[in-house]
Design a protein around this motif. Structure first.
Motif, short mmCIF file in Angstrom:
data_model
loop_
_atom_site.label_atom_id
_atom_site.label_comp_id
_atom_site.label_asym_id
_atom_site.label_seq_id
_atom_site.Cartn_x
_atom_site.Cartn_y
_atom_site.Cartn_z
N ARG A 271 0.83 -1.21 0.00
CA ARG A 271 0.00 0.00 0.00
C ARG A 271 0.86 1.26 0.00
N GLU A 272 1.87 1.32 0.86
CA GLU A 272 2.73 2.51 0.92
C GLU A 272 3.43 2.76 -0.42
N LEU A 273 3.80 1.68 -1.09
CA LEU A 273 4.44 1.81 -2.40
C LEU A 273 3.45 2.41 -3.42
N ALA A 274 2.20 1.98 -3.37
CA ALA A 274 1.17 2.53 -4.26
C ALA A 274 1.02 4.03 -4.02
N GLU A 275 1.00 4.43 -2.76
CA GLU A 275 0.86 5.84 -2.43
C GLU A 275 2.08 6.64 -2.87
N ARG A 276 3.26 6.09 -2.69
CA ARG A 276 4.49 6.79 -3.09
C ARG A 276 4.52 7.01 -4.60
N PHE A 277 4.18 5.98 -5.38
CA PHE A 277 4.24 6.10 -6.84
C PHE A 277 3.07 6.92 -7.40
N ALA A 278 2.12 7.30 -6.54
CA ALA A 278 1.03 8.20 -6.94
C ALA A 278 1.30 9.63 -6.50
N THR A 279 2.39 9.85 -5.76
CA THR A 279 2.72 11.18 -5.23
C THR A 279 3.62 11.92 -6.20
N ARG A 280 3.29 13.18 -6.45
CA ARG A 280 4.12 14.03 -7.32
C ARG A 280 5.27 14.63 -6.54
N GLY A 281 6.37 14.87 -7.23
CA GLY A 281 7.49 15.60 -6.66
C GLY A 281 8.36 14.84 -5.69
N VAL A 282 8.26 13.50 -5.66
CA VAL A 282 9.12 12.70 -4.79
C VAL A 282 9.96 11.76 -5.65
N ASP A 283 11.08 11.31 -5.09
CA ASP A 283 11.88 10.28 -5.76
C ASP A 283 11.19 8.95 -5.49
N ARG A 284 10.43 8.48 -6.44
CA ARG A 284 9.60 7.29 -6.25
C ARG A 284 10.42 6.03 -6.02
N PHE A 285 11.65 6.00 -6.49
CA PHE A 285 12.47 4.79 -6.35
C PHE A 285 13.41 4.82 -5.14
N ALA A 286 13.45 5.92 -4.41
CA ALA A 286 14.36 6.03 -3.25
C ALA A 286 14.01 4.97 -2.21
N GLY A 287 14.97 4.10 -1.92
CA GLY A 287 14.79 3.07 -0.91
C GLY A 287 13.89 1.92 -1.31
N VAL A 288 13.48 1.87 -2.57
CA VAL A 288 12.59 0.81 -3.05
C VAL A 288 13.42 -0.34 -3.60
N ALA A 289 13.06 -1.56 -3.18
CA ALA A 289 13.78 -2.75 -3.65
C ALA A 289 13.32 -3.10 -5.06
N TRP A 290 14.26 -3.03 -6.00
CA TRP A 290 13.96 -3.40 -7.38
C TRP A 290 15.23 -3.91 -8.05
N GLU A 291 15.03 -4.59 -9.14
CA GLU A 291 16.16 -5.06 -9.95
C GLU A 291 15.82 -4.85 -11.41
N PRO A 292 16.81 -4.69 -12.27
CA PRO A 292 16.51 -4.48 -13.69
C PRO A 292 16.12 -5.79 -14.37
N SER A 293 15.17 -5.70 -15.29
CA SER A 293 14.84 -6.86 -16.12
C SER A 293 15.96 -7.08 -17.12
N ALA A 294 15.83 -8.08 -17.96
CA ALA A 294 16.82 -8.33 -19.01
C ALA A 294 16.96 -7.11 -19.93
N ASP A 295 15.91 -6.29 -20.02
CA ASP A 295 15.92 -5.08 -20.85
C ASP A 295 16.21 -3.82 -20.04
N GLY A 296 16.48 -3.97 -18.74
CA GLY A 296 16.80 -2.84 -17.89
C GLY A 296 15.61 -2.20 -17.20
N VAL A 297 14.39 -2.63 -17.51
CA VAL A 297 13.19 -2.05 -16.91
C VAL A 297 13.14 -2.42 -15.43
N PRO A 298 12.83 -1.47 -14.55
CA PRO A 298 12.76 -1.77 -13.12
C PRO A 298 11.66 -2.78 -12.79
N ILE A 299 12.04 -3.84 -12.07
CA ILE A 299 11.10 -4.84 -11.59
C ILE A 299 11.06 -4.71 -10.07
N LEU A 300 9.91 -4.33 -9.54
CA LEU A 300 9.74 -4.13 -8.11
C LEU A 300 9.61 -5.47 -7.39
#
Length: 186
Positions: free
Chosen positions: A92-121
């Motif tokens: 839920r907190e992740l949903a709220e963060r990625f809906a908020t304007r003006g913040v670094d949405r990826f700061a402190g978020v666990a993700w890894e790049p896909s084979a194409d580099g796209v962020p996978i949460l």
């Protein structure tokens, strides 16, 4: 086959306000997704979206939409790939963060790049890695159809739900009628 639109003269003007329309749309309970991609500079971008739907099994197609005014619109419209994450109740907190304007949405978020580099949460109930197959501008949104190249899901995960402007993390469905307990088709 391309659809042929009806003449504009056949459309009646709405008899409701934008707020009434939004409130009525809020009566449709949806799952919650975060869509991620890379912008032209290779920087991760993402946003929360509830406009997600399956289109076809063969080929595997899904769709979602993004508002034209969104700061990440160009990254999704011009990019070749994106990932759609169906969120689990714990996100839920992740949903709220990625809906908020003006913040670094990826700061402190666990993700890894896909084979194409796209962020996978990490921790999503399901993930669809998509090729940006086609787009349709309608009203103030772009509808994007993605051809799913890879997908996975967490067995037993509970999805995060959204209804009437609120998130729901518990699913008190009660008991099902006998006709609803059996699948309609397989």
């Amino acid at each position: 086959m391309n659809p042929v639109p009806f003449p504009a003269a056949a459309v009646r003007p709405p008899d409701f306000s934008a707020l009434q329309f939004r409130d009525a749309l809020g009566m449709f309970a949806t799952g919650v997704t975060i869509v991620t991609a890379l912008d032209a500079a290779g920087t991760p971008v993402g946003l929360t979206a509830s406009s997600f739907n399956s289109v076809a099994l063969t080929p595997p197609l899904v769709l979602w939409s993004v508002a034209h005014h969104t700061t990440t619109h160009a990254a999704f419209a011009r990019g070749t790939r994106y990932a759609i994450h169906i969120l689990a109740v714990e996100q839920r907190e992740l949903a709220e963060r990625f809906a908020t304007r003006g913040v670094d949405r990826f700061a402190g978020v666990a993700w890894e790049p896909s084979a194409d580099g796209v962020p996978i949460l990490q921790g999503a109930a399901a993930v669809f890695e998509c090729f940006n197959r086609s787009q349709y501008d309608e009203g103030d949104h772009t509808i994007l159809v993605g051809q799913v190249e890879r997908c996975r899901h967490l067995a037993g995960a509970s999805p995060l739900l959204y209804h009437g402007g609120m998130f729901y993390t518990e699913h008190p469905l009660g008991s099902l009628a006998a006709t609803a307990e059996r699948p309609l088709h397989k």
